[in-house]
Write a protein that holds these residues in place. Structure first.
Motif, PDB file in Angstrom:
ATOM      1  N   LEU A 184      -1.337  -2.523   7.525  1.00 57.76           N
ATOM      2  CA  LEU A 184      -1.281  -1.744   8.756  1.00 57.76           C
ATOM      3  C   LEU A 184      -1.893  -0.384   8.472  1.00 57.76           C
ATOM      4  O   LEU A 184      -1.469   0.303   7.534  1.00 57.76           O
ATOM      5  CB  LEU A 184       0.161  -1.594   9.231  1.00 57.76           C
ATOM      6  CG  LEU A 184       0.868  -2.879   9.657  1.00 57.76           C
ATOM      7  CD1 LEU A 184       2.331  -2.591   9.988  1.00 57.76           C
ATOM      8  CD2 LEU A 184       0.172  -3.504  10.858  1.00 57.76           C
ATOM      9  N   ILE A 185      -2.865   0.020   9.285  1.00 61.81           N
ATOM     10  CA  ILE A 185      -3.574   1.268   9.030  1.00 61.81           C
ATOM     11  C   ILE A 185      -3.852   1.974  10.350  1.00 61.81           C
ATOM     12  O   ILE A 185      -4.217   1.349  11.349  1.00 61.81           O
ATOM     13  CB  ILE A 185      -4.886   1.002   8.250  1.00 61.81           C
ATOM     14  CG1 ILE A 185      -5.562   2.309   7.841  1.00 61.81           C
ATOM     15  CG2 ILE A 185      -5.836   0.115   9.041  1.00 61.81           C
ATOM     16  CD1 ILE A 185      -6.674   2.117   6.823  1.00 61.81           C
ATOM     17  N   GLY A 186      -3.615   3.272  10.377  1.00 63.70           N
ATOM     18  CA  GLY A 186      -3.865   4.084  11.569  1.00 63.70           C
ATOM     19  C   GLY A 186      -4.488   5.401  11.171  1.00 63.70           C
ATOM     20  O   GLY A 186      -4.524   5.756   9.998  1.00 63.70           O
ATOM     21  N   MET A 187      -4.990   6.142  12.161  1.00 63.74           N
ATOM     22  CA  MET A 187      -5.654   7.408  11.840  1.00 63.74           C
ATOM     23  C   MET A 187      -5.537   8.394  12.997  1.00 63.74           C
ATOM     24  O   MET A 187      -5.192   8.025  14.131  1.00 63.74           O
ATOM     25  CB  MET A 187      -7.130   7.174  11.511  1.00 63.74           C
ATOM     26  CG  MET A 187      -7.994   6.799  12.689  1.00 63.74           C
ATOM     27  SD  MET A 187      -9.737   6.746  12.238  1.00 63.74           S
ATOM     28  CE  MET A 187     -10.456   6.240  13.808  1.00 63.74           C
ATOM     29  N   VAL A 188      -5.852   9.642  12.680  1.00 65.59           N
ATOM     30  CA  VAL A 188      -5.944  10.709  13.672  1.00 65.59           C
ATOM     31  C   VAL A 188      -7.409  11.103  13.785  1.00 65.59           C
ATOM     32  O   VAL A 188      -8.072  11.334  12.767  1.00 65.59           O
ATOM     33  CB  VAL A 188      -5.093  11.923  13.272  1.00 65.59           C
ATOM     34  CG1 VAL A 188      -5.356  13.090  14.197  1.00 65.59           C
ATOM     35  CG2 VAL A 188      -3.615  11.567  13.299  1.00 65.59           C
ATOM     36  N   LEU A 189      -7.916  11.166  15.014  1.00 65.97           N
ATOM     37  CA  LEU A 189      -9.328  11.454  15.257  1.00 65.97           C
ATOM     38  C   LEU A 189      -9.457  12.739  16.060  1.00 65.97           C
ATOM     39  O   LEU A 189      -8.765  12.935  17.058  1.00 65.97           O
ATOM     40  CB  LEU A 189      -9.968  10.282  16.014  1.00 65.97           C
ATOM     41  CG  LEU A 189     -11.429  10.431  16.410  1.00 65.97           C
ATOM     42  CD1 LEU A 189     -12.313  10.499  15.168  1.00 65.97           C
ATOM     43  CD2 LEU A 189     -11.859   9.281  17.304  1.00 65.97           C
ATOM     44  N   VAL A 190     -10.355  13.622  15.607  1.00 65.01           N
ATOM     45  CA  VAL A 190     -10.673  14.856  16.330  1.00 65.01           C
ATOM     46  C   VAL A 190     -12.150  14.778  16.707  1.00 65.01           C
ATOM     47  O   VAL A 190     -13.007  14.627  15.836  1.00 65.01           O
ATOM     48  CB  VAL A 190     -10.408  16.105  15.467  1.00 65.01           C
ATOM     49  CG1 VAL A 190     -10.706  17.374  16.256  1.00 65.01           C
ATOM     50  CG2 VAL A 190      -8.961  16.123  14.973  1.00 65.01           C
TER      51      VAL A 190
END
Length: 307
Positions: free
Chosen positions: A127-133
């Motif tokens: 399971l992998i997630g991220m924060v994007l700007v």
């Protein structure tokens, strides 16, 4: 289509200060209408009607076409389907009311990509997630190169743009995850992994996202993994594997230190002549010392009271 070519340019058409236009529309034109009506009504009624009609039409046009624009906002100007440029001026303005104005925000936006299940390089589900700007860099591409399906009022559909960013982010995250293992394997050596990659993984993810989002005129300011874990179906097994690996590493360190201490003890006994030991007694002493130093429980001394 050449997606790399920059077709955006600054709007060069007529842009009038909004307050000046308000004065012209609501004070000057009504005054001229009254003046022409009173002056020409008796002498040239037809001319008065024509002039009043023209001024009335200008009054109606002057009542529409106003817009306010704040810093880091832009409006894409479209005149009957033809792109006329992008207005980035800030303030209160009036433009040709027949000019369609699509409002875009150029400000930095934050997006939290929820964790998704992906197989890593060796096939383990993680399971992998991220924060994007991110932010819009090219207004032409953002409006015309992707289908955003404008709202019923004709305004630019920002939610459709965000859906595009979310879908492309999901695809880039899957691509990067598939190139690396979650953690070091037995034969991986010093191979880069998702767990230990840190900045290198984030830089690669940012690069892949920029390649995808550049098609829509967007720029990734920062992309960082904020969630990484094994999928629930293998999490317990992998935890035991990590624990076993940690125990083996700790044992190796303990044995290495114990051997060093035994060698030091034998060398010191021999150098200072405390006792002379033959090979058999040295082997017994080494065995006893290793048991004492490597054992998890405190050693229980046994005193030999015989000869």
């Amino acid at each position: 289509m050449d997606f790399d070519h920059n077709k955006e340019y600054e709007y060069r058409g007529l842009v009038i200060n909004g307050f000046a236009m308000i004065f012209f529309t609501f004070i000057l034109i009504p005054g001229l209408i009254v003046l022409f009506t009173l002056t020409l009504m008796e002498r040239a009624e037809a001319l008065a009607v024509v002039l009043d009609s023209i001024l009335g039409f200008l009054f109606i046009l002057g009542c529409i076409g106003y817009f306010t624009q704040e810093p880091n906002q832009a409006r894409v100007m479209i005149f009957f389907g033809k792109y006329k440029g992008t207005c980035r001026k800030t303030g209160y303005f009036w433009v040709n009311p027949f000019m369609s104005r699509k409002k875009l925000s150029l400000r930095i936006r934050n997006m939290d990509i929820e964790p998704i299940k992906v197989n890593d390089k060796i096939g383990n589900p993680v399971l992998i997630g991220m924060v994007l700007v991110w932010r819009i860099r090219d207004t032409y591409k953002a409006v015309f190169d992707i289908d955003t399906a404008a709202t019923p009022t004709g305004a630019f559909n920002n939610s459709a743009l965000e859906r595009f960013v979310r879908i492309q982010s999901d695809a880039a995250l899957r691509e990067v995850t598939g190139q690396f293992a979650y953690d070091e394997t037995d034969n991986s050596g010093r191979e880069l992994t998702l767990r230990s990659g840190g900045e290198e993984i984030n830089d690669l993810l940012e690069h892949k996202l920029n390649e995808r989002l550049a098609l829509a005129g967007m720029e990734v300011v920062e992309a960082r993994l904020n969630y990484l874990a094994y999928a629930p179906e293998i999490a317990a097994v992998m935890l035991r594997r990590q624990q076993a690996s940690a125990i083996i590493t700790a044992r190796e360190k303990i044995v290495e230190g114990a051997v060093s201490m035994v060698k030091m003890a034998l060398d010191k006994l021999e150098k200072e002549g405390v006792v002379n030991l033959d090979d058999e007694r040295k082997a017994a002493m080494v065995s006893n010392l290793l048991v004492v130093l490597c054992a998890e429980e405190p050693a229980q001394p046994v005193i030999n009271s015989g000869n």
